[in-house]
Scaffold this active site. Structure first.
Site, PDB file in Angstrom:
ATOM      1  N   HIS A 361       3.258 -57.808  32.581  1.00  0.00           N
ATOM      2  CA  HIS A 361       3.311 -59.135  33.201  1.00  0.00           C
ATOM      3  C   HIS A 361       2.055 -59.941  32.954  1.00  0.00           C
ATOM      4  CE1 HIS A 361       7.068 -57.716  34.920  1.00  0.00           C
ATOM      5  NE2 HIS A 361       7.353 -59.007  34.910  1.00  0.00           N
ATOM      6  N   GLU A 602      19.666 -57.082  33.735  1.00  0.00           N
ATOM      7  CA  GLU A 602      18.505 -56.485  33.085  1.00  0.00           C
ATOM      8  C   GLU A 602      18.531 -54.965  33.145  1.00  0.00           C
ATOM      9  OE1 GLU A 602      15.003 -58.184  34.886  1.00  0.00           O
ATOM     10  OE2 GLU A 602      15.832 -58.117  36.889  1.00  0.00           O
ATOM     11  N   ASP A 626      13.465 -56.417  30.679  1.00  0.00           N
ATOM     12  CA  ASP A 626      13.815 -55.153  31.323  1.00  0.00           C
ATOM     13  C   ASP A 626      15.025 -54.510  30.668  1.00  0.00           C
ATOM     14  OD1 ASP A 626      11.968 -54.448  33.340  1.00  0.00           O
ATOM     15  OD2 ASP A 626      12.548 -56.263  34.396  1.00  0.00           O
ATOM     16  N   CYS A 673      16.977 -65.455  29.801  1.00  0.00           N
ATOM     17  CA  CYS A 673      15.663 -65.829  30.332  1.00  0.00           C
ATOM     18  C   CYS A 673      14.573 -64.834  29.978  1.00  0.00           C
ATOM     19  CB  CYS A 673      15.726 -66.052  31.832  1.00  0.00           C
ATOM     20  SG  CYS A 673      15.914 -64.549  32.774  1.00  0.00           S
TER      21      CYS A 673
HETATM   22  C1  PEP Z   1      13.207 -59.792  32.199  1.00  0.00           C
HETATM   23  O1  PEP Z   1      13.194 -58.630  32.609  1.00  0.00           O
HETATM   24  O2  PEP Z   1      13.654 -60.131  31.085  1.00  0.00           O
HETATM   25  C2  PEP Z   1      12.652 -60.867  33.031  1.00  0.00           C
HETATM   26  C3  PEP Z   1      12.764 -62.127  32.678  1.00  0.00           C
HETATM   27  O3  PEP Z   1      12.003 -60.506  34.159  1.00  0.00           O
HETATM   28  P1  PEP Z   1      10.517 -59.926  34.211  1.00  0.00           P
HETATM   29  O4  PEP Z   1       9.902 -60.023  32.870  1.00  0.00           O
HETATM   30  O5  PEP Z   1       9.765 -60.712  35.223  1.00  0.00           O
HETATM   31  O6  PEP Z   1      10.730 -58.519  34.655  1.00  0.00           O
HETATM   32 MG    MG Z   2      12.851 -58.234  34.687  1.00  0.00          MG
END
Ligand code: PEP
Ligand code: MG
Length: 752
Positions: A361, A602, A626, A673
């Site tokens: 992250h 995900e 994910d 996304c």
């Molecule tokens: C994902 O898992 O693609 C997502 C957009 O969420 P994050 O990266 O915050 O886990």
């Molecule tokens: Mg995610």
């Protein structure tokens, strides 16, 4: 042999001078196995040769000079086969070659083990003896165990790739890691105050030894005072044995010999921080070597005290605590989202981390902030880099400390070309992401912090495709109140209204933890994450749902997204809580509006049940970050397996196609996304698959828009058909890169 093995492994683990460590290891191996010679060969990066990099029992002059051709000899055979070789008489082996360095001695017994790291043979470890004999199984095991340690040292040496001698900060060091966030920058290394450890402090001369002595005394006094206060505060709550611990710590701190050693180092010209750390580390290592559990835990205590004093010394040093200089490049072993967010976008040029990957992250946030990041440089001492100039290449995952003027000017040109591309693409800002045959694809920006809003608003996006609420939660000392949350969400919605804003409900867990709510799990990515957490804590979830519905009052541009869904029951449970929040607000007469609701896909189970999930909500949104991790069983935060993490893996493409089909069957749109949609080639492919919209970070939005505008929808659909028929991820990458080149977008091509 086992004791020796443990000793050598410990020494190697603690070594900061890697080259010297190899020499020490060669001697220790020779002594332990009682052989005539031990040698370590390293594969040359530029020539098809192995170079002798350390030896015991061979003429010292051969080190660095002796080179073996990659085509001949036993060393190359071991590397080639990647298996050990145990010969009672090496001279009788068909691949045997006489070595000039050993001309005076005739060796018969030969045992060699490959030094393998990440499937590559980086070198070979060899022991030889004059008498002919087979090595015993335990000797072979010993050599293999040491070889594993030496391989990681060779890897660090290889990736450090020292081009010029590294003396007191002079000379370029080229470091290889993984791309974290695209872009390039030149800046000055800063190690966040709270992250520096005892091994990270560089050697520096003291400008004024008397002032250094005073600073040390003040820091020690401050820690002593902290311990005294803590001891007194907790005295009524602790049994006498535990109370005594505070006294023991104070005594350790007051150790006459530790202080005398440090003072003498300062007297000899070292600055207080360096002198203190050296003395503490020497003491800790001594205690650790005693092989006694009691003494080993004293070593932990002494390190802990050492760190506390160091933090006081650093806080009191000229550099203001926490202040970040212009063009600062944050360098740390691991960095939390809070560190990065607290730094703010202005003075930060880039970030560099020894751990993590592009999907950590911290990288995601760096991308949102538009700063380059390089991750996973591997464990190495970093303190010596503080204050040095550094080039960060987030596209290639490389960093250069103390660059030469030539390298610097090369990068200045690359940075200028990159900036020109971004400036040219600004012309697309007010144009839609519309294909050449007139199909308009909504293209959204992503956000995580309020500071991202301006960039997201100005990048020419059609709205916000993902706002991660947990980042705001992570930057605080306690859960934000309903009122604070409502204000935050309202601000987001107002900036973009009437354009849609997708706000995801709290997704903590995995690599995102709240400083005020610790979750201790062995496998956090498979644990109490996202919706699992919020369903178990309806108090927290209801507060957020109420704040969201209230923020939407009168605007009606809010869509909410439930993260980490693995079952339909979770969605039903979350929808029940949303209904409850709505009726509470209704009863209380507070203005509100029910948002549209979506489910993130995900996790493979959610992908398989896409149609069932879609039937319960207004839309789906695929979180490829994910989904890749869980589908391919590759930890998104682990640099060691990052090469296996590929969102364009054919299994991913088939899964995304299946999810989109699930949406189609139920008449629900499927948005994308995850980070995959910020990749221009992948974006074209996802459009061809039928994604209802894409979301990219603000910096990537213009690039994705350029790609969409350069293709027809029909061509994108043809690419999808071709990609879905491929067997491997590299084939998919090649297909997309060729398509980008054919469309005249070579500037957007990034070779994997
Ligand atoms: C994902 O898992 O693609 C997502 C957009 O969420 P994050 O990266 O915050 O886990
Ligand atoms: Mg995610």
């Amino acid at each position: 042999m086992l004791d020796n093995l443990r000793g050598i492994v410990q020494e190697l683990g603690a070594a900061s001078d890697l080259q010297a460590a190899l020499g020490v290891a060669a001697n220790r191996i020779r002594e332990t196995l009682r052989v005539a010679a031990c040698s370590v060969y390293r594969k040359d990066q530029d020539h098809p040769e192995f170079v002798l990099v350390a030896a015991a029992g061979l003429p010292p002059a051969a080190v660095g000079q002796l080179r073996l051709n990659e085509q001949h000899g036993l060393v190359s055979l071991i590397a080639e086969r990647q298996t050990p070789l145990n010969l009672d008489d090496a001279s009788r082996h068909p691949r045997f070659c006489e070595l000039a360095a050993s001309a005076d001695t005739v060796y018969h017994a030969f045992l060699g083990a490959p030094l393998i790291q990440y499937r590559r043979a980086l070198g070979v470890l060899v022991v030889q003896d004059t008498a002919a004999r087979q090595f015993q199984p335990e000797e072979v095991d010993f050599l293999i165990a040491i070889a594993a340690q030496l391989a990681s040292i060779l890897d660090r040496l290889t990736s450090a790739d020292v081009r010029e001698p590294m003396q007191s900060g002079a000379g370029v060091q080229a470091l290889r890691g993984l791309p974290g966030a695209g872009g390039m920058a030149i800046g000055i290394v800063t190690i966040p105050q709270s992250l520096i450890d005892l091994d990270d402090v560089p050697d520096r001369p003291a400008a004024d030894p008397a002032a250094e002595q005073t600073a040390l005394q003040a820091a020690i006094a401050a820690v002593d005072q902290e311990l005294r206060v803590a001891g007194e505060r907790l005295a009524p709550l602790l049994p006498p044995n535990e109370q005594a611990l505070f006294e023991t710590h104070r005594m350790l701190l007051d150790s006459a010999s530790l202080l005398a050693e440090t003072h003498s180092r300062i007297q000899q010209g070292s600055w207080a921080q360096g002198a203190w750390c050296e003395s503490v580390l020497a003491r800790a290592r001594l205690l650790e070597q005693a092989d006694d559990p009691y003494l080993a835990s004293r070593a932990t205590d002494i390190r802990d005290l050492g760190r506390r004093v160091l933090h006081h010394l650093r806080a009191g040093s000229n550099r203001p605590a926490g202040a970040l200089s212009e063009r600062c490049v944050l360098l740390a072993e691991e960095m939390s989202v809070a560190h990065l967010a607290a730094a703010g976008p202005e003075p930060l040029a880039a970030i560099v981390c020894l751990r993590g990957s592009a999907l950590s992250h911290v990288s995601i946030l760096a991308r949102a902030m538009g700063i380059p990041a390089v991750m996973a440089l591997g464990d190495r001492p970093i303190g010596g880099f503080e204050g040095c100039e550094i080039i960060v290449d987030g596209y290639q995952g490389r960093a250069f400390v103390n660059p030469t003027p030539a390298l610097r000017s090369e990068y200045e040109q690359l940075i200028a070309a990159d900036a020109k591309l971004s400036a040219d693409l600004k012309a697309l800002r007010d144009l839609p992401a519309e294909t050449q045959d007139g199909y308009r694809l909504p293209l959204y920006a992503k956000a995580g912090l309020l500071s991202d809003i301006a960039a997201a608003r100005d990048c020419g996006a059609d709205g916000i495709g993902l706002y991660r609420t947990e980042f705001a939660f992570m930057l605080r000392d306690s859960f934000p109140s309903a009122e604070e949350q409502r204000g935050l969400y309202r601000q987001m919605l107002e900036v973009f209204a009437p354009r849609p804003v997708v706000i995801r409900t709290l997704d903590i867990g995995g690599d995102k933890s709240l400083p005020y709510f610790t979750i201790n799990e062995k496998n956090p990515f498979l644990g109490w994450r996202g919706m699992r957490f919020t369903l178990d804590r309806p108090d927290i979830f209801l507060t957020q749902l109420r704040a969201l519905a209230q923020a939407n009052a009168g605007l009606h541009n809010l869509r909410i997204l439930f993260p980490m869904i693995t079952t339909v029951e979770e969605v039903d449970g979350a929808l029940r809580l949303l209904d409850r929040a709505q009726s509470e607000l209704e009863r209380e007469g507070l203005p509100h509006a029910r948002p549209e609701v979506g489910v993130m896909i995900e996790v493979p189970s959610a992908a398989m049940q896409a149609a069932q999930l879609a039937g319960r909500v207004d839309f789906l949104s695929v979180g490829t970050n994910d989904l890749t991790q869980y589908l391919l069983a590759v930890d998104r935060d682990n640099g060691q397996v990052a090469k296996l993490y590929d969102s364009l893996h054919p299994a991913m493409l088939k899964t995304i196609a299946h999810i989109i089909e699930g949406g189609r069957q139920t008449g629900r749109p499927v948005h994308l996304c995850g980070e995959l949609s910020a990749d221009p080639g992948a974006a074209v492919l996802l459009m061809g698959m039928g994604a209802a919209s894409l979301s990219a970070n603000a910096t990537s939005v213009p690039r994705v828009k350029w790609a969409i505008r350069s293709f027809s929808r029909a061509r994108a659909q043809e690419l999808t058909r071709q990609a879905l028929a491929l067997d491997t991820a590299p084939q998919v990458h090649r297909l997309l890169n060729d398509a980008l080149r054919d469309a005249g977008l070579k500037e957007l091509v990034r070779e994997p």
